[in-house]
Design a protein around this motif. Structure first.
Motif, PDB file in Angstrom:
ATOM      1  N   UNK A  78      26.694  44.728  88.111  1.00 28.92           N
ATOM      2  CA  UNK A  78      27.320  44.360  89.385  1.00 28.92           C
ATOM      3  C   UNK A  78      28.285  43.208  89.182  1.00 28.92           C
ATOM      4  N   UNK A  80      29.640  42.188  86.336  1.00 27.17           N
ATOM      5  CA  UNK A  80      30.773  42.556  85.485  1.00 27.17           C
ATOM      6  C   UNK A  80      31.813  43.303  86.302  1.00 27.17           C
ATOM      7  N   UNK A  81      31.325  44.114  87.262  1.00 29.22           N
ATOM      8  CA  UNK A  81      32.262  44.894  88.070  1.00 29.22           C
ATOM      9  C   UNK A  81      33.107  43.992  88.958  1.00 29.22           C
ATOM     10  N   UNK A  82      32.562  42.826  89.350  1.00 23.86           N
ATOM     11  CA  UNK A  82      33.365  41.913  90.167  1.00 23.86           C
ATOM     12  C   UNK A  82      34.126  40.912  89.301  1.00 23.86           C
TER      13      UNK A  82
ATOM     14  N   UNK B  46      27.385  44.099  99.736  1.00 25.32           N
ATOM     15  CA  UNK B  46      28.000  44.815  98.612  1.00 25.32           C
ATOM     16  C   UNK B  46      29.368  45.363  99.000  1.00 25.32           C
ATOM     17  N   UNK B  51      31.957  46.109  95.970  1.00 30.56           N
ATOM     18  CA  UNK B  51      31.216  46.949  95.030  1.00 30.56           C
ATOM     19  C   UNK B  51      31.081  48.376  95.529  1.00 30.56           C
ATOM     20  N   UNK B  63      38.423  41.526  96.050  1.00 40.61           N
ATOM     21  CA  UNK B  63      37.221  41.215  95.287  1.00 40.61           C
ATOM     22  C   UNK B  63      37.463  40.194  94.190  1.00 40.61           C
ATOM     23  N   UNK B  66      35.843  36.918  94.961  1.00 38.85           N
ATOM     24  CA  UNK B  66      34.420  36.834  95.305  1.00 38.85           C
ATOM     25  C   UNK B  66      33.516  36.857  94.083  1.00 38.85           C
ATOM     26  N   UNK B  68      29.434  37.793  93.448  1.00 37.08           N
ATOM     27  CA  UNK B  68      28.314  38.428  94.133  1.00 37.08           C
ATOM     28  C   UNK B  68      27.022  38.170  93.377  1.00 37.08           C
ATOM     29  N   UNK B  88      29.118  34.062  81.056  1.00 35.02           N
ATOM     30  CA  UNK B  88      29.772  34.300  82.346  1.00 35.02           C
ATOM     31  C   UNK B  88      30.983  33.400  82.514  1.00 35.02           C
ATOM     32  N   UNK B  92      34.632  34.945  83.322  1.00 37.43           N
ATOM     33  CA  UNK B  92      35.408  34.559  84.493  1.00 37.43           C
ATOM     34  C   UNK B  92      36.511  33.562  84.149  1.00 37.43           C
ATOM     35  N   UNK B 135      34.655  31.193  91.603  1.00 35.13           N
ATOM     36  CA  UNK B 135      35.258  31.963  92.688  1.00 35.13           C
ATOM     37  C   UNK B 135      35.056  31.242  94.022  1.00 35.13           C
TER      38      UNK B 135
END
Lengths: 218, 205, 249
Positions: A78, A80-82, B46, B51, B63, B66, B68, B88, B92, B135
């Motif tokens: 999830x 990674x998809x964002x 979601x 998503x 997106x 954002x 999540x 991460x 990012x 984000x």
């Protein structure tokens, strides 16, 4: 992207089951074949390229469901998809990580295991070359299958059923290339076809895999 | 920066769950979604986070703005706390992970493998991940599950710092975080009505 | 208003096919009886193959429908991806088992025919092998449909699988051709239709007419079955939707 690749490699090494399991499985297949067909070394050397290709293919299949399933379970997918990476890139990196942890060790181990099967000397080069060119295609196609079955609880068996027919062309051209070289026939067509398939799936299939993953994530 | 959600209709498994949801969250604000289990809070979050596609309606921010956090923390057990966060941060494209470690009091645990953490500690690591993303919009689904009171305080502080920095947050939670900036939205009234049977695909839905 | 997409409305589809179904079924039955009886009893034996040649009236039409069913699924999948009409996805789902059965019939009749002709039940001939691979594709497609609970997700995933699978099926066909040049005669039916087949490799005219009738019969049978099964799928889906609707209240 590099971070993702490094993480996947690290996970494969630390959690075990990446390098080791596939190789061990490959070895077992190679050892079992003579028990099945008899110890006739002439026969073994004749079928060696095919057996090695098949063993590599099955070993590759074994670890496919781990490509996405773990990231799916713990919710990383999830995130990674964002992330600011396109899903196509994520899928490609995942396939590359799978190849580095599964495909490449198989390629390197193949000449050693080939000794067990009496592969003729002329076959070593073509066999390794065909595996080197062909196994990336196996990983990429497998990633597509893994993306298809990611949300399923008992996806493993289904994954094999979906992926194995897709492996047919790669297997045919790969094994054919090794076989023809040993018999002194012209192997160039198979080599080119094999390379063509690999290039085409690397270029195109990630789009299908990403589309499938998007569907599965929602 | 303002998050505008207008007439959003979300579906789960092809069935509408919430209909025509509209709200706005300005920078520095938090919106807390309330509603009974199964009403569709997760589905709404979601959808807002991009998503899953909405059936109708619009979300003003895309997106890319954002981050999540769902029920699962996205933590890799074989990696250490630092490695998890660094990963991460790299994905990012943000810099230091030190503020995130500090915000959730994870410094003492930094070198520990994430697999050896307790459930509450894992949750804190999962939330620290939100800080790392950099984000502006946090979309969080039940962020306080398995946190003790002091950890909930840490979390509230982190959200407050995020809001003070010009960010905004959308939370689904049942716990009162004591945030002055937070408004509460009850999603109950948006519950989807069963569709008319005479639609184009009326034979299905 | 009278666009073809109107039939993508499930109710309209059911109403229309309800009216068509008896006619299509009757046509299928009639053509198949005519074609098969004519083929079996009123054509001469082939001078080389003897009476075994008569299995052609089942073998060729079923082989043709095995491929056409996949082609139909491909078109239906594309329609689903582009226009998102549920009926289209359900029609693809409905066609898959029929195509799979046609493939099995083609393979089985081929084996029965091959035994007296080539002296073997099975030969790794390119055509036979391709059909076996096609059968595997059908199995995977059907299994994926049945494994996924959410209807829309299943429709999306199987559509993409169908597209990707089609490319790989074609690729396998060429790979297999390269791998082994076989015993099977080339596709000679269409040439027989175009020319008066007089050389022994072609299917000659005496055999061609009942064969074409039989092929038309199989086509009608396929259409009738797809109509019927799509109706079933629509009703099953409606049942699930009504149950879900009840849960909403």
């Amino acid at each position: 992207m590099i971070a993702l690749l490094m993480r996947d490699l690290k996970l494969a090494i630390r959690a075990g089951g990446g390098f080791g399991l596939g190789l061990a499985f490959f070895l077992i297949v190679v050892v079992l074949v003579p028990f099945g067909v008899g110890p006739n070394s002439g026969l073994l050397s004749k079928i060696a390229p095919g057996v090695l290709w098949l063993g590599a293919l099955l070993a590759c299949l074994l670890s496919l469901d781990r490509i996405f399933a773990l990231d799916w379970e713990d919710g990383s997918l999830d995130l990674l998809a964002t992330a600011p990476l396109p899903l196509e890139a994520i899928v490609s990196v995942k396939a590359l990580a799978h190849w580095l942890t599964t495909g490449l060790p198989l390629v390197l181990a193949a000449p050693v295991f080939a000794i067990l099967l009496n592969l003729p000397t002329a076959g070593y080069g073509p066999l390794v070359l065909s595996l080197l060119i062909g196994t990336p295609a196996l990983s990429v196609i497998g990633t597509f299958g893994a993306a298809l079955t990611v949300g399923l609880k008992r996806g493993g068996l289904l994954l094999s059923l979906l992926v194995l027919p897709l492996y047919v062309p790669t297997l045919i051209f790969g094994a054919e290339m090794a076989r023809r070289s040993i018999e002194g026939l012209n192997a160039q067509t198979s080599l080119l076809m094999l390379a063509g398939i690999t290039c085409a799936v690397i270029a195109l299939l990630p789009f299908a895999s990403a589309a499938v993953l998007r569907v599965n994530l929602r | 920066m303002e998050l505008n959600v207008s007439d959003l209709t979300v579906t789960r498994g092809g069935i509408k769950v919430l209909e025509d949801v509209s709200f706005a969250v300005k920078a520095g604000e938090a919106l807390v979604l309330r509603g009974p289990n199964g009403i569709g809070k997760t589905t709404l979050l979601r959808t807002v986070a991009g998503l899953q596609p909405a059936l109708r309606g619009e979300v003003s921010l895309d997106r890319e703005q954002m981050a999540y956090a769902g029920h699962a923390d996205g933590i890799k057990a074989p990696l250490s706390v630092t490695e998890n966060l660094e990963f991460w941060a790299a994905v990012f494209g943000t810099g230091s992970i030190a503020p995130a470690l500090q915000a959730f009091d994870l410094e003492a645990l930094a070198a520990r493998p994430a697999g050896a953490l307790s459930a509450g500690q894992k949750r804190r690591l999962g939330l620290a991940r939100m800080v790392v993303t950099g984000r502006p919009v946090w979309v969080m689904d039940e962020p306080t599950v398995s946190l003790d009171t002091s950890a909930v305080q840490l979390f509230a502080e982190a959200v407050r710092a995020h809001l003070a920095g010009g960010g905004l947050a959308l939370l689904a939670t049942h716990i009162d975080l004591g945030l002055a900036e937070a408004r509460v939205l009850d999603v109950g009234p948006f519950k989807a009505k069963p569709p008319a049977l005479e639609d184009f695909d009326g034979a299905f839905l | 208003m009278s666009s073809i997409w109107e039939y993508a409305n499930p109710k309209k589809f059911i109403a229309t096919t309800d009216r068509l179904l008896p006619w299509v079924s009757a046509l299928a039955l009639g053509l198949m009886v005519l074609g098969l009886v004519w083929g079996f009893f009123f054509t001469p034996d082939d001078f080389r193959q003897g009476s075994t040649v008569k299995i052609i009236y089942i073998h060729v039409p079923s082989a043709m429908m095995a491929i056409n069913a996949w082609a139909m699924m491909l078109v239906a999948s594309l329609v689903w991806i582009v226009r998102r009409h549920h009926v289209s996805a359900l029609a693809a789902r409905a066609a898959a088992p029929i195509g799979a059965v046609m493939t099995v019939i083609a393979l089985a009749t081929g084996a029965i025919w091959g035994q007296p002709m080539w002296g073997t039940w099975w030969e790794w001939d390119p055509r036979l092998t391709s059909f076996l691979i096609l059968f595997l594709f059908y199995l995977g497609y059907i299994a994926l449909w049945s494994a996924i609970e959410d209807d829309d997700t299943a429709a999306d995933l199987t559509s993409i699988l169908c597209l990707v699978g089609s490319v790989f099926a074609l690729l396998s066909r060429y790979a297999v051709n390269f791998w082994n040049q076989g015993l099977h005669q080339g596709a000679s039916v269409l040439r027989a239709g175009a020319l008066a087949g007089d050389t022994e490799e072609r299917v000659s005219n005496v055999f061609a007419t009942p064969l074409f009738i039989s092929m038309a019969g199989f086509l009608m049978l396929f259409i009738a079955l797809v109509f019927l099964r799509t109706q079933t799928e629509i009703r099953a889906r409606r049942m699930r939707a009504l149950l879900a609707r009840e849960r909403m209240q």
